[in-house]
Design a protein around this motif. Sequence first.
Motif, PDB file in Angstrom:
ATOM      1  N   MET A   1       0.842  -1.191   0.000  1.00 17.50           N
ATOM      2  CA  MET A   1       0.000   0.000   0.000  1.00 17.50           C
ATOM      3  C   MET A   1       0.876   1.240   0.000  1.00 17.50           C
ATOM      4  N   ASN A   2       0.621   2.183  -0.925  1.00 15.10           N
ATOM      5  CA  ASN A   2       1.396   3.423  -1.006  1.00 15.10           C
ATOM      6  C   ASN A   2       0.790   4.468  -0.075  1.00 15.10           C
ATOM      7  N   HIS A   3       1.605   4.977   0.845  1.00 16.00           N
ATOM      8  CA  HIS A   3       1.148   6.007   1.769  1.00 16.00           C
ATOM      9  C   HIS A   3       1.560   7.380   1.241  1.00 16.00           C
ATOM     10  N   PRO A   4       0.732   8.422   1.466  1.00 11.59           N
ATOM     11  CA  PRO A   4       1.120   9.770   1.042  1.00 11.59           C
ATOM     12  C   PRO A   4       2.403  10.199   1.725  1.00 11.59           C
ATOM     13  N   ASN A   5       3.225  10.922   1.006  1.00 12.07           N
ATOM     14  CA  ASN A   5       4.474  11.448   1.547  1.00 12.07           C
ATOM     15  C   ASN A   5       4.209  12.839   2.101  1.00 12.07           C
ATOM     16  N   ILE A   6       4.736  13.125   3.318  1.00 14.14           N
ATOM     17  CA  ILE A   6       4.488  14.418   3.947  1.00 14.14           C
ATOM     18  C   ILE A   6       4.989  15.567   3.081  1.00 14.14           C
ATOM     19  N   SER A   7       6.012  15.288   2.269  1.00 16.28           N
ATOM     20  CA  SER A   7       6.578  16.354   1.428  1.00 16.28           C
ATOM     21  C   SER A   7       5.630  16.763   0.310  1.00 16.28           C
ATOM     22  N   THR A   8       4.616  15.936   0.030  1.00 15.40           N
ATOM     23  CA  THR A   8       3.674  16.270  -1.039  1.00 15.40           C
ATOM     24  C   THR A   8       2.429  16.987  -0.519  1.00 15.40           C
ATOM     25  N   ILE A   9       2.339  17.205   0.776  1.00  7.05           N
ATOM     26  CA  ILE A   9       1.149  17.823   1.369  1.00  7.05           C
ATOM     27  C   ILE A   9       1.485  19.208   1.890  1.00  7.05           C
ATOM     28  N   ASP A  10       0.713  20.201   1.467  1.00 11.18           N
ATOM     29  CA  ASP A  10       0.824  21.559   1.996  1.00 11.18           C
ATOM     30  C   ASP A  10       0.349  21.523   3.446  1.00 11.18           C
ATOM     31  N   GLN A  37     -15.152  30.696   2.359  1.00  9.29           N
ATOM     32  CA  GLN A  37     -15.658  29.330   2.273  1.00  9.29           C
ATOM     33  C   GLN A  37     -15.151  28.613   1.014  1.00  9.29           C
ATOM     34  N   PRO A  38     -15.122  29.272  -0.159  1.00 10.92           N
ATOM     35  CA  PRO A  38     -14.565  28.588  -1.331  1.00 10.92           C
ATOM     36  C   PRO A  38     -13.117  28.167  -1.143  1.00 10.92           C
ATOM     37  N   ALA A  39     -12.338  29.025  -0.465  1.00  9.22           N
ATOM     38  CA  ALA A  39     -10.933  28.678  -0.234  1.00  9.22           C
ATOM     39  C   ALA A  39     -10.820  27.459   0.676  1.00  9.22           C
ATOM     40  N   ALA A  40     -11.676  27.399   1.712  1.00  7.12           N
ATOM     41  CA  ALA A  40     -11.648  26.246   2.609  1.00  7.12           C
ATOM     42  C   ALA A  40     -12.091  24.977   1.873  1.00  7.12           C
ATOM     43  N   SER A  41     -13.119  25.104   1.022  1.00  6.27           N
ATOM     44  CA  SER A  41     -13.587  23.944   0.249  1.00  6.27           C
ATOM     45  C   SER A  41     -12.508  23.456  -0.711  1.00  6.27           C
ATOM     46  N   HIS A  42     -11.798  24.401  -1.330  1.00 10.67           N
ATOM     47  CA  HIS A  42     -10.713  24.035  -2.241  1.00 10.67           C
ATOM     48  C   HIS A  42      -9.591  23.334  -1.483  1.00 10.67           C
ATOM     49  N   ALA A  43      -9.282  23.826  -0.282  1.00 17.13           N
ATOM     50  CA  ALA A  43      -8.231  23.191   0.517  1.00 17.13           C
ATOM     51  C   ALA A  43      -8.634  21.769   0.896  1.00 17.13           C
ATOM     52  N   LEU A  44      -9.889  21.585   1.248  1.00 17.44           N
ATOM     53  CA  LEU A  44     -10.363  20.243   1.591  1.00 17.44           C
ATOM     54  C   LEU A  44     -10.282  19.318   0.379  1.00 17.44           C
ATOM     55  N   ALA A  45     -10.631  19.837  -0.793  1.00 19.53           N
ATOM     56  CA  ALA A  45     -10.560  19.024  -2.013  1.00 19.53           C
ATOM     57  C   ALA A  45      -9.123  18.583  -2.284  1.00 19.53           C
ATOM     58  N   ARG A  46      -8.170  19.491  -2.082  1.00 20.17           N
ATOM     59  CA  ARG A  46      -6.755  19.145  -2.283  1.00 20.17           C
ATOM     60  C   ARG A  46      -6.316  18.060  -1.306  1.00 20.17           C
ATOM     61  N   LEU A  47      -6.755  18.175  -0.064  1.00 19.62           N
ATOM     62  CA  LEU A  47      -6.350  17.187   0.933  1.00 19.62           C
ATOM     63  C   LEU A  47      -7.013  15.832   0.653  1.00 19.62           C
ATOM     64  N   HIS A  49      -7.711  14.701  -2.259  1.00 12.56           N
ATOM     65  CA  HIS A  49      -6.962  14.128  -3.374  1.00 12.56           C
ATOM     66  C   HIS A  49      -5.630  13.550  -2.896  1.00 12.56           C
ATOM     67  N   ALA A  50      -4.946  14.285  -2.005  1.00 10.04           N
ATOM     68  CA  ALA A  50      -3.638  13.830  -1.535  1.00 10.04           C
ATOM     69  C   ALA A  50      -3.750  12.563  -0.699  1.00 10.04           C
ATOM     70  N   LEU A  51      -4.826  12.458   0.100  1.00  9.02           N
ATOM     71  CA  LEU A  51      -4.972  11.322   1.009  1.00  9.02           C
ATOM     72  C   LEU A  51      -5.852  10.213   0.441  1.00  9.02           C
ATOM     73  N   LYS A  52      -6.470  10.511  -0.722  1.00  7.92           N
ATOM     74  CA  LYS A  52      -7.324   9.519  -1.381  1.00  7.92           C
ATOM     75  C   LYS A  52      -8.441   9.020  -0.456  1.00  7.92           C
ATOM     76  N   ASP A  53      -9.100   9.990   0.201  1.00 13.02           N
ATOM     77  CA  ASP A  53     -10.214   9.676   1.100  1.00 13.02           C
ATOM     78  C   ASP A  53     -11.127  10.898   1.153  1.00 13.02           C
ATOM     79  N   ASP A  54     -12.446  10.673   1.295  1.00  9.09           N
ATOM     80  CA  ASP A  54     -13.384  11.791   1.360  1.00  9.09           C
ATOM     81  C   ASP A  54     -13.186  12.638   2.615  1.00  9.09           C
ATOM     82  N   LEU A  55     -12.705  12.045   3.687  1.00  9.26           N
ATOM     83  CA  LEU A  55     -12.425  12.708   4.966  1.00  9.26           C
ATOM     84  C   LEU A  55     -13.687  13.176   5.688  1.00  9.26           C
TER      85      LEU A  55
END
Length: 315
Positions: A1-10, A37-47, A49-55
Amino acid sequence: MNHPNISTIDLNLLRVFDSIFRERNILRAAHQLGMSQPAASHALARLRHALKDDLFVRSARGMQPTPRAEQLAGPVRQALNYFELGLQSGPFDPATSAQRFTIALDNASAVTLTAPIIEAVTKAAPNVVTELRPSGTLDIDRMLDEADLGLFIGRAREPRERFASEELFSDDFVVVHRRAENMPSPPLDLKALATRPHIRLSSAGDNTDFIDLWLKEHHAHREIRHSVPLLGCEAVLRQHDVLVITRRRIAMELCRGTGLVSDELPFVAPRVATNMRWHRRLDAQPAHSWLRQIIRQTTLDYRLIEAATARKAQG
């Protein structure tokens, strides 16, 4: 299983994650972070994608975390806590600081210490904000772990390695009542304790079975007429000829300007300690060290006032 690398996450995305997890609402989280709110939603979308989970999943109760988000929440909060502590590691100047402290108190401590703590903090640090909260329904240890609380004041809790604890003072017990014409001179005798009805404090957290054991040894018993919360007992005591056995500091507050009186028990009562409890990561944090010293001094001053009052009462 490939885990996200901390260096790839803002790492700023983790602040958004933590805020949404706490608020269960993207708009409130955005306001808390000072972003749109759009900025927060965009940040959540990025995370996501990085973690491959809806969160988080939308529901009638707000944004509910997924199992993966629940797994991440503790480590993320702890990492942010340590980062914030690092930023606060410089000198603490109470005269200019506008820091916020969150303190939970049990019912007895809230009654006796709220006013002295607010007075002492305001005098020493006029811009510091203190949020004092009742501890009754709180998960104290979890909130200390996650830095939702900086300090707990109340009865001693189970020792744990990650928490520090310090006793502030201890109390014995006295009897509070309205003065009745046929009440014997203090201390109250066996007959008064056994024949007058009692009320029990349902929210002070104290076990007063010791009085029942003492009465049983003397072939007597008491009648407990009602159980009432600490915040409502003063009115009951003023209106009814009943007794309540409570800690000495609570008794002092109940009797202050109310016409109620406190009398000694006819035996040596047990003592109950009141402690401070905090997470050890805050041991050397300058602001928290200052707060603990303020509270120590406050309780010391309170003990001196108690001693002076006792000497005055004795003659």
